[in-house]
Motif scaffolding. Structure first.
Motif, mmCIF file in Angstrom:
data_model
loop_
_atom_site.group_PDB
_atom_site.id
_atom_site.type_symbol
_atom_site.label_atom_id
_atom_site.label_comp_id
_atom_site.label_asym_id
_atom_site.label_seq_id
_atom_site.Cartn_x
_atom_site.Cartn_y
_atom_site.Cartn_z
ATOM 1 N N HIS A 130 60.634 0.335 -10.479
ATOM 2 C CA HIS A 130 60.441 1.723 -10.909
ATOM 3 C C HIS A 130 61.523 2.143 -11.898
ATOM 4 C CE1 HIS A 130 57.012 2.999 -8.579
ATOM 5 N NE2 HIS A 130 57.528 2.520 -7.464
ATOM 6 N N LEU A 131 62.762 1.754 -11.629
ATOM 7 C CA LEU A 131 63.854 2.115 -12.533
ATOM 8 C C LEU A 131 63.657 1.486 -13.910
ATOM 9 C CD1 LEU A 131 66.933 1.851 -10.136
ATOM 10 C CD2 LEU A 131 65.915 3.929 -11.074
ATOM 11 N N GLU A 132 63.183 0.248 -13.951
ATOM 12 C CA GLU A 132 62.926 -0.401 -15.238
ATOM 13 C C GLU A 132 61.856 0.353 -16.021
ATOM 14 O OE1 GLU A 132 61.894 -4.372 -14.256
ATOM 15 O OE2 GLU A 132 63.959 -5.034 -13.895
ATOM 16 N N VAL A 133 60.811 0.791 -15.322
ATOM 17 C CA VAL A 133 59.752 1.552 -15.991
ATOM 18 C C VAL A 133 60.289 2.882 -16.497
ATOM 19 C CG1 VAL A 133 57.539 2.710 -15.654
ATOM 20 C CG2 VAL A 133 57.922 0.448 -14.668
ATOM 21 N N TRP A 134 61.071 3.570 -15.665
ATOM 22 C CA TRP A 134 61.623 4.866 -16.064
ATOM 23 C C TRP A 134 62.581 4.722 -17.239
ATOM 24 C CZ3 TRP A 134 62.802 5.880 -10.227
ATOM 25 C CH2 TRP A 134 61.616 6.237 -9.585
ATOM 26 N N ILE A 135 63.438 3.690 -17.224
ATOM 27 C CA ILE A 135 64.381 3.474 -18.325
ATOM 28 C C ILE A 135 63.625 3.195 -19.619
ATOM 29 C CG2 ILE A 135 66.139 1.893 -19.209
ATOM 30 C CD1 ILE A 135 67.174 1.617 -16.350
ATOM 31 N N HIS A 136 62.585 2.376 -19.530
ATOM 32 C CA HIS A 136 61.783 2.083 -20.726
ATOM 33 C C HIS A 136 61.150 3.361 -21.276
ATOM 34 C CE1 HIS A 136 59.098 -0.069 -23.438
ATOM 35 N NE2 HIS A 136 58.095 0.648 -22.938
ATOM 36 N N ILE A 138 62.262 6.457 -20.874
ATOM 37 C CA ILE A 138 63.323 7.309 -21.428
ATOM 38 C C ILE A 138 63.750 6.810 -22.805
ATOM 39 C CG2 ILE A 138 65.734 8.015 -21.119
ATOM 40 C CD1 ILE A 138 65.187 8.005 -18.091
ATOM 41 N N ARG A 139 63.924 5.499 -22.942
ATOM 42 C CA ARG A 139 64.322 4.941 -24.234
ATOM 43 C C ARG A 139 63.253 5.177 -25.288
ATOM 44 N NH1 ARG A 139 66.891 -0.859 -22.218
ATOM 45 N NH2 ARG A 139 68.910 -0.017 -21.490
ATOM 46 N N SER A 140 61.998 5.037 -24.899
ATOM 47 C CA SER A 140 60.910 5.262 -25.844
ATOM 48 C C SER A 140 60.886 6.713 -26.316
ATOM 49 C CB SER A 140 59.574 4.903 -25.186
ATOM 50 O OG SER A 140 58.500 5.160 -26.056
ATOM 51 N N THR A 141 61.067 7.646 -25.379
ATOM 52 C CA THR A 141 61.112 9.068 -25.752
ATOM 53 C C THR A 141 62.312 9.359 -26.643
ATOM 54 O OG1 THR A 141 60.068 9.620 -23.639
ATOM 55 C CG2 THR A 141 61.134 11.410 -24.841
ATOM 56 N N LYS A 142 63.452 8.746 -26.329
ATOM 57 C CA LYS A 142 64.662 8.935 -27.129
ATOM 58 C C LYS A 142 64.450 8.442 -28.556
ATOM 59 C CE LYS A 142 69.544 7.583 -27.254
ATOM 60 N NZ LYS A 142 70.598 6.785 -26.569
ATOM 61 N N MET A 143 63.825 7.277 -28.718
ATOM 62 C CA MET A 143 63.571 6.740 -30.051
ATOM 63 C C MET A 143 62.618 7.635 -30.838
ATOM 64 S SD MET A 143 65.430 4.096 -30.422
ATOM 65 C CE MET A 143 64.689 3.438 -31.911
ATOM 66 N N ASP A 144 61.625 8.197 -30.163
ATOM 67 C CA ASP A 144 60.692 9.101 -30.845
ATOM 68 C C ASP A 144 61.422 10.338 -31.365
ATOM 69 O OD1 ASP A 144 58.611 7.400 -30.349
ATOM 70 O OD2 ASP A 144 57.930 8.441 -28.541
ATOM 71 N N ILE A 145 62.312 10.901 -30.542
ATOM 72 C CA ILE A 145 63.061 12.092 -30.960
ATOM 73 C C ILE A 145 63.980 11.760 -32.134
ATOM 74 C CG2 ILE A 145 64.794 13.775 -30.236
ATOM 75 C CD1 ILE A 145 63.606 13.621 -27.424
ATOM 76 N N MET A 146 64.667 10.610 -32.059
ATOM 77 C CA MET A 146 65.549 10.210 -33.157
ATOM 78 C C MET A 146 64.762 9.997 -34.448
ATOM 79 S SD MET A 146 68.106 7.568 -31.162
ATOM 80 C CE MET A 146 68.939 7.122 -32.677
ATOM 81 N N PHE A 147 63.593 9.399 -34.351
ATOM 82 C CA PHE A 147 62.764 9.179 -35.537
ATOM 83 C C PHE A 147 62.344 10.513 -36.151
ATOM 84 C CE2 PHE A 147 58.532 8.638 -37.443
ATOM 85 C CZ PHE A 147 58.827 7.683 -38.410
#
Length: 201
Positions: A130-136, A138-147
Motif C-alpha cells: 500500500h505504501l508503494e502505491v501511495w508513494i507512486h 504522490i510522486r505522480s501528482t507532484k510531477m504533474d504540479i511541477m510540470f
C-alpha cells in the motif's frame, strides 16, 4: 355418527388409496376453478398419480403458457434475490477503504510505538504494498504540479519577451536611429505608453 379425523399418513390399502386420490383430486380441481372464478386469478394445477399418470388444470389459457409465465417470474425473483444478497459497489468500496484505513492506523501505531508483535508478517507485506502505491501516486501528482508550474513560467517568459520587444521597437521608432542610444538633453526619461494587456499574466 361423527366423522373421525383423518390421519395424515400414507394409506396402505391400495383400493382405499385410489378412491381417496380420485375424490381429493376432484375436490382440489373444483376448488382451483372456484378460486379462479371468484378472484379472477390464473390458477394452474399439476398432479401426478402414484403410477405416473398426469392430471392438470389451467383455468386461463394453456398449461404451457402458464408454465412459461411461472419460469419468467421465478427467474426474475431469483435475479432480484441475488442482487439483494450481493453487496453494492459502493459498499464494497467502503469496506475496502475501511480495511486500508485500519491497516494504515495499525502501521502508524507499530511505527511510533515499536514492537514487532503488533503486526504480523502478512500485514507488514500488505502495508508495504500500500505504501508503494501511495508513494507512486504522490510522486505522480507532484510531477504533474511541477510540470504545470514550468508551463506557467514559460508562458510568462514569452509574455515578458514580447513586452521587451515592444519596448525596444518603440524606443527605436521614437529615436529614428537603429542600434544607437537615444539622446535626451533634458535628462528626463521618455514617456512611453504601453498597452496594459501586454502585462496581463
Amino acid at each position: 355418527m361423527a366423522r373421525g379425523k383423518v390421519q395424515m399418513k400414507r394409506i396402505e390399502n391400495l383400493v382405499h388409496r385410489q378412491v381417496t386420490f380420485c375424490k381429493r383430486r376432484a375436490g382440489l380441481l373444483k376448488k382451483a376453478k372456484e378460486l379462479s372464478i371468484l378472484c379472477d386469478a390464473d390458477v394452474g394445477v399439476i398432479i401426478f398419480s402414484n403410477n405416473g399418470k398426469l392430471y392438470d388444470l389451467s383455468t386461463k389459457g394453456s398449461m404451457q403458457g402458464l408454465v412459461e409465465r411461472y419460469m419468467k417470474s421465478a427467474k426474475k425473483a431469483l435475479v432480484s434475490d441475488e442482487k439483494a444478497n450481493q453487496p453494492s459497489e459502493s459498499e464494497e468500496e467502503i469496506a475496502t477503504l475501511k480495511q486500508e484505513i485500519q491497516l494504515l492506523q495499525k502501521g502508524l501505531r507499530y511505527t511510533f510505538g515499536g514492537g514487532s508483535g503488533n503486526m504480523t508478517l502478512e500485514e507488514l507485506d500488505l502495508l508495504e504494498k500500500h505504501l508503494e502505491v501511495w508513494i507512486h501516486s504522490i510522486r505522480s501528482t507532484k510531477m504533474d504540479i511541477m510540470f504545470q508550474e514550468i508551463q506557467s513560467l514559460k508562458n510568462k517568459e514569452g509574455i515578458l519577451k514580447a513586452a521587451n520587444d515592444y519596448l525596444q521597437g518603440t524606443i527605436e521608432e521614437q529615436c529614428g536611429v537603429f542600434n544607437i542610444p537615444p539622446t535626451n538633453p533634458t535628462g528626463i526619461p521618455y514617456q512611453l505608453t504601453i498597452p496594459n494587456e501586454i502585462f496581463n499574466f
